[in-house]
Write an enzyme that holds these catalytic residues in place. Structure first.
Site, PDB file in Angstrom:
ATOM      1  N   ARG A 243       0.838  -1.214   0.000  1.00  0.00           N
ATOM      2  CA  ARG A 243       0.000   0.000   0.000  1.00  0.00           C
ATOM      3  C   ARG A 243       0.864   1.252   0.000  1.00  0.00           C
ATOM      4  O   ARG A 243       0.556   2.233  -0.669  1.00  0.00           O
ATOM      5  CB  ARG A 243      -0.958  -0.014   1.197  1.00  0.00           C
ATOM      6  CG  ARG A 243      -2.060  -1.020   0.996  1.00  0.00           C
ATOM      7  CD  ARG A 243      -3.127  -0.973   2.061  1.00  0.00           C
ATOM      8  NE  ARG A 243      -4.177  -1.924   1.693  1.00  0.00           N
ATOM      9  CZ  ARG A 243      -5.127  -2.362   2.494  1.00  0.00           C
ATOM     10  NH1 ARG A 243      -5.170  -1.927   3.750  1.00  0.00           N
ATOM     11  NH2 ARG A 243      -6.029  -3.208   2.063  1.00  0.00           N
TER      12      ARG A 243
ATOM     13  N   PHE B 293      -6.571  -1.061  -6.883  1.00  0.00           N
ATOM     14  CA  PHE B 293      -5.912  -2.259  -6.331  1.00  0.00           C
ATOM     15  C   PHE B 293      -5.270  -1.962  -4.981  1.00  0.00           C
ATOM     16  O   PHE B 293      -5.220  -0.825  -4.534  1.00  0.00           O
ATOM     17  CB  PHE B 293      -4.988  -2.940  -7.341  1.00  0.00           C
ATOM     18  CG  PHE B 293      -3.754  -2.201  -7.812  1.00  0.00           C
ATOM     19  CD1 PHE B 293      -3.090  -1.268  -7.054  1.00  0.00           C
ATOM     20  CD2 PHE B 293      -3.235  -2.515  -9.076  1.00  0.00           C
ATOM     21  CE1 PHE B 293      -1.938  -0.647  -7.504  1.00  0.00           C
ATOM     22  CE2 PHE B 293      -2.078  -1.898  -9.546  1.00  0.00           C
ATOM     23  CZ  PHE B 293      -1.445  -0.958  -8.744  1.00  0.00           C
ATOM     24  N   GLU B 294      -4.865  -3.035  -4.335  1.00  0.00           N
ATOM     25  CA  GLU B 294      -4.367  -2.942  -2.944  1.00  0.00           C
ATOM     26  C   GLU B 294      -5.434  -2.375  -2.010  1.00  0.00           C
ATOM     27  O   GLU B 294      -5.111  -1.701  -1.026  1.00  0.00           O
ATOM     28  CB  GLU B 294      -3.093  -2.092  -2.861  1.00  0.00           C
ATOM     29  CG  GLU B 294      -1.886  -2.706  -3.522  1.00  0.00           C
ATOM     30  CD  GLU B 294      -1.627  -4.128  -3.064  1.00  0.00           C
ATOM     31  OE1 GLU B 294      -1.867  -4.418  -1.879  1.00  0.00           O
ATOM     32  OE2 GLU B 294      -1.229  -4.949  -3.897  1.00  0.00           O
ATOM     33  N   GLY B 295      -6.697  -2.634  -2.313  1.00  0.00           N
ATOM     34  CA  GLY B 295      -7.805  -2.149  -1.488  1.00  0.00           C
ATOM     35  C   GLY B 295      -8.338  -0.848  -2.054  1.00  0.00           C
ATOM     36  O   GLY B 295      -7.610   0.147  -2.136  1.00  0.00           O
TER      37      GLY B 295
END
Ligand SMILES: Cc1cc2nc3c(=O)[nH]c(=O)nc-3n(C[C@H](O)[C@H](O)[C@H](O)COP(=O)(O)OP(=O)(O)OC[C@H]3O[C@@H](n4cnc5c(N)ncnc54)[C@H](O)[C@@H]3O)c2cc1C
Length: 565
Positions: A289, A426-428
């Site tokens: 992140r 992406f990555e949340g």
């Protein structure tokens, strides 16, 4: 502004930097000379090797040939040179063969690379984060077999979470890890959108994968807990039963293959404790992140640099016989300043987050550890999201400065804009980051992250006593208290604007530090100017986000009529 000097200056004044350098000999190696040397050579490598790769990849893309992914032709040579240059594991622990330099310096090098080819940066990030994960949770045999290759770049890594029915909702995974009668594990299921799920750059890939596992002796159920595995793509010379079903066609990042993967009873190693897969994987997710924020920063900083240079050359308008350069127009100056006012505070905030995370790992002082851990946790969803927003937003606004030229492929900004769009997904997603900061951090008992941030921000705000920043911080505390007291549905509805508000005041904190650090030299005056510009409208920006956060539940209440028709 010279990018190398700018980054070095940011590092030197970043919150926690001095304390971090005092924690260990390996961190203390990061002297100004060493930083200048590392950033200078990283910049040269990026310009000479990665910029051409970036341009070629956008046209060629990756291909699936006989079930294997073929990357862009220049990629393998660039990867090998990158690894030989020692950039892959600058900030990895010396215990596993890294240099043990601060994460912020590793992030700075990542920025130098991502400025010229963000898709290239998609490859080293999981390797670096995966090495930390394996170091933390694998047994000795797995560590010895996999860490050296990850460290020298002859082995790659992926993060395998997403599935067709499990994106944000990881609990809905269907991939299963099954223990065989001989005690070994095998993994079966489909994973989608896996970055570098296959590639021809390294000999083997360590897929770091989440799968459901049934407790010993029980029949499988969808409610089974989630465990973490290392699934080798190849071992003892034999390819594992792992199939690349498709490479996704996508908007940008064309040098980074995004793969749909079938795991068909692939041999696997359980990492750490059974049933604690997601919690453990956060060692990797945290680094990824942070790197997402760095990629957004890189796209934004390169786009801003191009816009400044273009505006100093392009002539239009004016009242004399010759047209003036467009950077003479007040409106264009305001556009340029607005780019810097987003880029520079973001860079400082990324370094602040990295320093807090490192301090939490390295300090011996329990109080500093707890405070730093809380601060890093608070800032992470902010830098992840802001990085994506600033990357895309600044690329878009830089195109505006260039006019028609910016929209064309003659300039790399349009590619940066396309590359950056995925960073808030992406990555949340932003929604998931918003729930993290609002529901899990702000509303946690004691709200340690919120208080750690407020403590740091108030201390620096007092040094410049800026009316707008003081007002924004007051708006932020009032909104935070209201959301802590609100019912869960109201807090959840307001979470995304609350994340925006948290980003406004966090970048305001860094802007205040840039202003306070102003000296007589041109660079510190330029950084202070960016800080001043960011603080100029901070109060109304905070007020808008606060109003949206507090009114969200009420405003969306009428939405049923839209959905139901
Ligand atoms: C280029 C690319 C590379 C990727 N690389 C990887 C990789 O290497 N490894 C990997 O595992 N994955 C990877 N992904 C997948 C990525 O992480 C997911 O796309 C992301 O987590 C979102 O999941 P989703 O697409 O299923 O969206 P969804 O979960 O379906 O979300 C769609 C929308 O609904 C919102 N939403 C969902 N649930 C909720 C909720 N409970 N409350 C409120 N809002 C909600 C989301 O915020 C979002 O706006 C990649 C994706 C892309 C595009």
């Amino acid at each position: 502004m010279d990018i190398t000097a700018t980054i070095a200056r940011h590092l030197a004044i970043s919150p926690g930097w001095d304390a971090l350098l005092a924690t260990s000999e390996s961190c203390a190696q990061a002297s100004p000379d060493m930083i200048a040397e590392i950033l200078g050579s990283a910049g040269r490598f990026a310009v000479e090797r990665l910029a051409p790769l970036n341009a070629a990849a956008d046209v060629t893309g990756c291909r699936l040939v006989d079930g294997r992914v073929i990357t862009v032709p220049e990629h393998k040579a660039a990867w090998e040179e990158f690894c030989q240059g020692g950039w892959l594991m600058l900030d990895a622990s010396p215990e596993i063969g890294g240099m043990g330099l601060p994460t912020a310096l590793g992030n700075a090098v990542q920025e130098m690379m991502d400025r010229h080819c963000p898709a290239f940066g998609m490859m080293p990030v999981p390797s670096r984060a995966g090495a930390r994960l394996i170091h933390a949770f694998a047994d000795d045999g797995v560590r010895e077999a996999w860490l050296p290759g990850l460290i020298d770049g002859t082995i790659g890594a992926t993060i395998c979470i997403s599935e067709p029915d499990a994106g944000s909702d990881v609990r809905r995974l269907r991939t299963r890890g099954e223990k065989q009668t001989d005690g070994a594990w095998r993994v079966t299921g489909e994973k989608c959108w896996i970055s570098f799920g296959d590639q021809d750059l390294t000999g083997a890939i360590a897929h770091l994968l989440l799968a459901k596992t049934a407790p010993e002796g029980q029949a499988p159920s969808p409610k089974d807990p989630i465990s973490l595995f290392l699934v080798p793509s190849v071992e003892h010379g034999e390819r594992a039963p792992i199939v690349v079903r498709r490479i996704e066609e996508k908007l940008g990042l064309h040098a980074s293959p995004t793969c749909v993967m079938g795991f068909e009873g692939a041999p696997a190693y359980l990492l750490g404790e059974m049933g604690r897969g997601l919690q453990q994987l956060f060692v990797m997710i945290t680094n990824m992140r942070l790197a997402t924020g760095v990629m957004g920063l890189a796209v934004a900083s390169r786009a801003a640099e191009i816009a400044y240079a273009y505006a100093a050359e392009r002539r239009q308008g004016g009242h004399g016989p010759q047209a003036v350069t467009i950077n003479e127009h007040a409106d264009v100056r305001a556009q340029l300043l607005a780019l810097s006012a987003r880029v520079e505070p973001l860079r400082g905030l990324i370094f602040a987050t990295a320093n807090a995370a490192d301090l939490a790992r390295f300090t011996d002082d329990a109080g500093v550890k707890a405070q730093s851990e809380a601060l890093a946790g608070w800032l992470l969803p902010i830098v992840k999201t802001l990085g994506g927003e600033v990357g895309f937003g600044v690329a878009s606004d830089a195109i505006q400065v260039l006019g028609g030229a910016g929209y064309t492929r003659e300039w790399p900004i349009e590619q940066g804009l396309r590359d950056a769009r995925v960073l808030t997904v992406f990555e949340g997603t932003t929604g998931m980051q918003a729930q993290d900061i609002t529901l899990r951090r702000l509303r946690a008992p004691g709200a340690a992250g919120y208080h750690a941030f407020l403590h740091a921000a108030r201390e620096d705000a007092a040094k410049i006593n800026h009316a707008g920043l003081n007002e924004a911080l007051a708006t932020f505390t009032a909104t935070s208290e209201a959301l802590i007291a609100a019912d869960p549905a109201t807090a959840e509805a307001g979470s995304t604007p609350f994340l925006t508000l948290a980003g406004v005041v966090a970048t305001g904190w860094i802007a205040a530090r840039l202003v306070a650090a102003e000296g007589d030299d041109p660079l510190s005056r330029q950084l202070a100017a960016a800080g001043h510009y960011a603080l100029g409208d901070i109060a109304p920006r905070a007020a808008l986000a606060a109003a949206q956060a507090l009114m969200a539940a009420e405003r969306v209440a009428g939405f049923g009529v839209m959905v139901e028709g």
